[in-house]
Every structure is written in structure tokens, then in C-alpha cells.
Write an enzyme that holds these catalytic residues in place. Structure first.
Site, PDB file in Angstrom:
ATOM      1  N   ASP A   1       0.913  -1.141   0.000  1.00 21.61           N
ATOM      2  CA  ASP A   1       0.000   0.000   0.000  1.00 21.61           C
ATOM      3  C   ASP A   1       0.949   1.186   0.000  1.00 21.61           C
ATOM      4  OD1 ASP A   1      -1.437   2.278   0.878  1.00 21.61           O
ATOM      5  OD2 ASP A   1      -3.016   0.951   1.597  1.00 21.61           O
ATOM      6  N   HIS A   2       1.084   1.857  -1.140  1.00 23.89           N
ATOM      7  CA  HIS A   2       2.187   2.820  -1.233  1.00 23.89           C
ATOM      8  C   HIS A   2       2.029   3.970  -0.244  1.00 23.89           C
ATOM      9  CE1 HIS A   2      -0.447   5.188  -3.894  1.00 23.89           C
ATOM     10  NE2 HIS A   2       0.370   6.200  -3.669  1.00 23.89           N
TER      11      HIS A   2
ATOM     12  N   HIS B   1      -5.787   2.897   1.127  1.00 26.97           N
ATOM     13  CA  HIS B   1      -4.997   4.012   1.674  1.00 26.97           C
ATOM     14  C   HIS B   1      -5.691   4.710   2.857  1.00 26.97           C
ATOM     15  CE1 HIS B   1      -2.932   3.202  -1.949  1.00 26.97           C
ATOM     16  NE2 HIS B   1      -3.630   3.984  -2.737  1.00 26.97           N
TER      17      HIS B   1
HETATM   18  C1  BG6 Z   1      -3.514   4.941  -6.287  1.00 23.56           C
HETATM   19  C2  BG6 Z   1      -4.853   5.082  -6.961  1.00 23.56           C
HETATM   20  O1  BG6 Z   1      -3.508   3.847  -5.416  1.00 23.56           O
HETATM   21  O2  BG6 Z   1      -3.246   6.124  -5.546  1.00 23.56           O
HETATM   22  C3  BG6 Z   1      -4.891   6.296  -7.855  1.00 23.56           C
HETATM   23  O3  BG6 Z   1      -5.103   3.923  -7.739  1.00 23.56           O
HETATM   24  C4  BG6 Z   1      -4.493   7.529  -7.089  1.00 23.56           C
HETATM   25  O4  BG6 Z   1      -6.179   6.482  -8.439  1.00 23.56           O
HETATM   26  C5  BG6 Z   1      -3.185   7.298  -6.337  1.00 23.56           C
HETATM   27  O5  BG6 Z   1      -4.326   8.581  -8.027  1.00 23.56           O
HETATM   28  C6  BG6 Z   1      -2.904   8.458  -5.410  1.00 23.56           C
HETATM   29  O6  BG6 Z   1      -1.624   8.290  -4.861  1.00 23.56           O
HETATM   30  P1  BG6 Z   1      -0.777   9.555  -4.405  1.00 23.56           P
HETATM   31  O7  BG6 Z   1       0.456   8.984  -3.822  1.00 23.56           O
HETATM   32  O8  BG6 Z   1      -0.542  10.383  -5.623  1.00 23.56           O
HETATM   33  O9  BG6 Z   1      -1.644  10.273  -3.399  1.00 23.56           O
END
Ligand code: BG6
Length: 510
Positions: free
Chosen positions: A184-185, A247
Site C-alpha cells: 500500500d504505497h 490508503h
Molecule cells: C492509487 C490510486 O492507489 O493512488 C490512484 O489507484 C491515485 O487512483 C493514487 O491517483 C494516489 O496516490 P498519491 O500517492 O498520488 O496520493
């Protein structure tokens, strides 16, 4: 710091977007900082019939395009890094081809002396997770008598509770839970990890961090872009699956968790799981009153035309997929009983910003209530995840001069003020952690299923009951106005954040 154990990294989906946009730039950065182990190689596996030479060229191009490295020395370094990369064209859906992969892995292990440790990264469409896990198991690549084997998968981990369970069971047929790293980045973001540090390394917050002093918590993850070229995927997912199930619920868990007994993967993940288990399930009626969904409509932002969601490529013309969702939820436990958590996320909102706002209760006796500025003031702690990463505390201060005029002031800290300004990209941190076998920032299977248990009833109700409204909101605005009514309390509203942490409630450049 250098990763100690030698290893081979095998990336499936090597010719895809994730590999070039995120993985190669992150690996290059790790290489540049001398963190890679002494004996290390990367094998890219993909359908496209590249040679290793051709693939290396693509790796250098990806690094140049997706990192801020434009100097000549970096170009040389990128070429040196690409020297560690090999490519194997393979149809992963054909079980007959895996023996070629096994031979290639053996050859690389011998050539680079990586000692048998191997990390499989599935940067492929999720439909291939089971197929690849099977292929690895059937060729006995999932274990090694003297070394470790790990597998990393990306979200989406299923599209419902049922499919997530099936995926989990399947993976666990091929690998043990401690071999599976689910990315989960958001958990790789420095500022997300700082939520725990803020809470548990400071004596001043913990006594206040509960229902006695906190009025409500607000979590926003806004994006100022539409779905761009991901309409095909997004139309089947929607904001609830795409952002909330993973997230945002992970963020809620970090804000609400009890202190772990120690900083270890299981101690932390046991606590975050308990938060998810305590979230009050949404019943039919609440789904209408506590969940607001919206979809962006066409608009012009700063003179630029923005498509309606339904006009985006890959999107159904009469789609009812939500590009915005706001929820009010309750965590039924000792610490949080009765404290609402408001969370919202959306595409094409005015700013790209993610933050947590903790609203403290007002003083029990309002000495200064005659002052207009203070009438509705609450102390707020804003934990800014991105951009302008930092922390802001809002409190009332006397205006100098006669009387007791009180005004709101900000006390703020910005990461940009640190001497060490470079905030590592989430993928860098996560890759290094996985190479070292530290699963703390990866989501455990039980936690994923628990998060699905929270969103599944909402998805089912939306599907069952098409009368539940989906509100249109013009691209570039803060979503449907109905979401404002979610927040309880006189004159309470969402914070409308700007690009800069300390600017809000006034005109700001977005
Ligand atoms: C991803 C989603 O997991 O997270 C995307 O699939 C979204 O739709 C992105 O744009 C948002 O990540 P960050 O790090 O740019 O907030």
C-alpha cells in the site's frame, strides 16, 4: 546503510507502466545511494519480445524521464545501473514456459552469486496474480532449501470481500503469509509513518488523543486530476475501492491505533487491525446518510476545459461510478467511542492534497465567547501528508492591545525546513524494507479482508439500490455540497486546504 543479503529481484510486468514510472526510478535511487546488496541483479519478465539490450535502453529512458536526474554523471550512473538488469520474454499464462524462467533464474544466481534469495515483484494486472503464483509454485520457485523467497503484490487485492478472500487463499496455497508483501504505497510515505512518530514519541499528544479531548477527526485525500487514461480500470473500481478500502482506512488505523508494544511488523499490524475491527459496520440506512458519493461533471478550470467523467476514455457513457466519496464513521472502542471520523477522497478537486486534521474539543467554559473570531474556534492539529509535508497546530492567541480579543494563529513545521530535505519516494522505502524482510509497512492479509468488510456493505447497497443518489460536482470544486452536511456541529465544516500547509480559509493559489 546497505542491504546485507544478496538477492535477485524478478519483476513480472517489466514492460508495463508501473515498472517504468515507479520501480526502476526507485531502484536506481537505491543503487545511487549504495544501498543495494553487494551481489544483486534484476530480471524483468514481460510479454513484449525485447532483448536484454533493448530493455536496458528502456530502463535508462524511464530513469531519465521519471527522476529529477538530468546531469551527465547521472546518465552514466543510469547506464551502469541498467547493466544489472536482464530481460526474459515470457507468456506467464502458459504453464509450459515457467521452466525457462527457472533456468534463467538459476543462471543469474550463478552469474551474480546471489545465493538463492529471490524477490518476485508482480507489477502485472491483478488477474495474473493467481496464475503467476501457481506457475512459481508448480516449478518449485516459491521456496529454496537454503535461502528466502518473497512475493510482492500491488493493489487491488480483490474487488470485494469474496474475491479478496479467494485471492488470499490462493496466495497462501503457494506461499506462507510471511513471504507475501502487499504494497500500500501510502504506508511507504515518510509523512504517513510520521503519524505514529508524532503520536508515540511525544508526551504532549497522547493524553489528549482520545474521546475526552478530540471532537472529530477529518482525513482528506484530494486529487486535482481526472482519471486520465485509467478510465477502463477506474470505471470498474470507483473511489471507494480505489482509495478508501486501502490508503484511507490504513491512515485511519494509524491515527486511531493503540501504542504497539514494540516497533515490529506484527506488533504494529496487530494494533492497526484492531482499529479496523472496531469500525462500526454501516447498516442500510446509514449508507444513505453517512456516505455521500459524487461524480465530476464537465467544467472549465483556469480556462482549461475538463471533461465530464462520463466523457473520459474507457468510461461508460451512463456510468454511476463514484469519483468522490465522503464517509462518516465511528470506531467503537474505549478510546474513540462517539468520536466521528470524516474521510473524503475525490478526483478533480481543487488541489492535490492529503492530510489528517484532528479537531480538539473547545474549552469547557468559553471565557472569550464574546469574541467573534473565537466563537467557533477549535484547536486543530493538521498532519500534512502531501504536499508541503509538515505539521500545523492552530490555537487562539490574544491580539495585542486593550481587551481580550483572541485570534487564531498557526504554529507550523515544514519538512522543507529540515537540513535533510530529501524525502524518499514511497517505493524506495518499501523496496528496501522488503529486500530486508521488514514487513511493517506492508498490509497483512487479515487487515485487507477486514477493510473489505467495511466497504463491502456500501458497495452492495449501492448496487442493490440505484435510488441512492450519486451527486454531480463540477470538476475543480470540493465535491458535492451534500458532503458538507455530513459534519455534525454548529458551523462545522471540512477544512479547505491549499497547496501550502498554513494557508486555509482564505484565497489561495491551488
Ligand atoms: C492509487 C490510486 O492507489 O493512488 C490512484 O489507484 C491515485 O487512483 C493514487 O491517483 C494516489 O496516490 P498519491 O500517492 O498520488 O496520493
Amino acid at each position: 546503510m546497505k542491504v546485507k543479503e544478496d538477492q535477485l529481484l524478478v519483476i513480472f510486468g517489466a514492460s508495463g507502466d508501473l515498472t517504468s514510472r515507479k520501480l526502476m526510478p526507485a531502484l536506481f535511487e537505491i543503487y545511487r545511494q549504495h544501498v543495494l546488496p553487494s551481489h544483486f541483479a534484476i530480471l524483468g519478465v514481460g510479454r513484449k519480445p525485447y532483448t536484454t539490450e533493448k530493455f536496458r535502453e528502456k530502463v535508462v529512458t524511464a530513469i531519465t524521464r521519471h527522476t529529477s536526474t538530468h546531469e551527465n554523471s547521472d546518465q552514466h550512473l543510469a547506464a551502469a545501473f541498467a547493466g544489472l538488469v536482464h530481460y526474459l520474454p515470457l507468456n506467464t499464462e502458459n504453464p509450459e514456459e515457467y521452466h525457462v524462467l527457472a533456468e534463467k533464474i538459476q543462471w543469474l544466481e550463478d552469474s551474480y552469486q546471489t545465493g538463492g534469495n529471490c524477490l518476485f515483484y508482480l507489477a502485472t494486472p491483478p488477474g495474473l496474480y493467481e496464475v503467476i503464483a501457481n506457475g512459481l509454485r508448480n516449478n518449485e520457485l516459491q521456496h529454496h532449501p537454503k535461502a528466502w523467497r518473497r512475493i510482492i503484490i500491488e493493489k487491488p487485492f480483490g474487488i470485494s470481500l469474496k474475491s479478496a478472500k479467494a485471492l488470499n487463499n490462493h496466495l497462501l496455497n503457494c506461499f506462507n503469509e510471511d513471504q507475501v508483501y502487499r504494497i500500500d504505497h501510502y504506508l511507504g510515505k515518510e509523512t504517513v509513518q510520521n503519524v505514529m512518530v508524532t503520536r508515540f514519541s511525544n508526551g504532549i499528544f497522547e493524553p489528549l488523543w482520545n474521546r475526552n479531548y478530540i471532537h472529530h477527526v477529518e482525513i482528506t485525500s484530494a486529487e486535482n486530476m481526472g482519471v486520465e487514461d485509467r478510465g477502463g480500470y477506474y470505471d470498474k473500481a470507483g473511489a471507494l475501492r480505489d482509495m478508501v478500502q486501502n490508503h484511507l482506512l490504513q491512515l485511519v488505523s494509524l491515527v486511531a491505533m493503540e501504542p504497539p508494544t514494540q516497533i515490529s511488523a506484527d506488533a504494529i499490524r496487530n494494533e492497526t487491525l484492531k482499529v479496523l475491527q472496531s469500525i462500526r459496520p454501516f447498516t442500510g440506512e446509514e449508507i444513505t446518510s453517512h456516505v455521500i458519493r459524487g461524480q465530476y461533471t464537465a467544467s472549465t478550470v483556469r480556462g482549461v476545459h475538463c471533461n465530464a467523467y462520463r466523457d473520459e476514455p474507457g468510461v461508460n457513457r451512463d456510468s454511476r461510478t463514484e469519483t468522490y466519496v465522503a464517509l462518516k464513521l465511528y470506531i467503537d472502542n474505549w478510546r474513540w467511542g462517539g468520536v466521528p471520523f470524516y474521510i473524503r477522497t475525490g478526483k478533480y478537486l481543487p488541489a492535490k492534497v492529503t492530510e489528517v486534521v484532528v479537531h480538539f474539543k473547545p474549552t469547557p467554559h468559553r471565557l472569550f465567547c464574546f469574541n467573534e473570531n473565537v466563537q467557533n474556534a477549535d484547536n486543530q492539529l493538521v498532519i500534512r501528508i502531501q504536499p508541503d509535508e509538515g505539521i500545523l497546530l492552530k490555537f487562539g492567541m490574544k491580539v495585542p492591545g486593550a481587551g481580550f480579543q483572541v485570534q487564531d494563529v498557526n504554529m507550523d513545521f515544514h519538512y522543507a525546513d529540515l537540513a535533510q530535505k530529501n524525502i524518499p519516494e514511497a517505493y524506495q522505502r518499501l523496496l528496501v524494507d522488503c529486500m530486508q524482510g521488514d514487513a511493517t509497512l506492508f498490509t497483512r492479509g487479515d487487515s485487507i479482508l477486514q477493510a473489505w468488510k467495511i466497504v463491502d456493505p456500501i458497495l452492495n447497497e449501492w448496487e442493490k439500490n440505484p435510488d441512492i443518489p450519486i451527486y454531480g460536482y463540477p470538476a475543480g470544486t470540493w465535491g458535492p455540497i451534500q458532503a458538507d452536511n455530513l459534519i455534525d456541529g454548529p458551523n462545522m465544516t471540512w477544512r479547505f486546504p491549499c497547496k501550502n500547509l498554513s494557508d486555509d480559509g482564505k484565497y489561495c493559489e491551488l
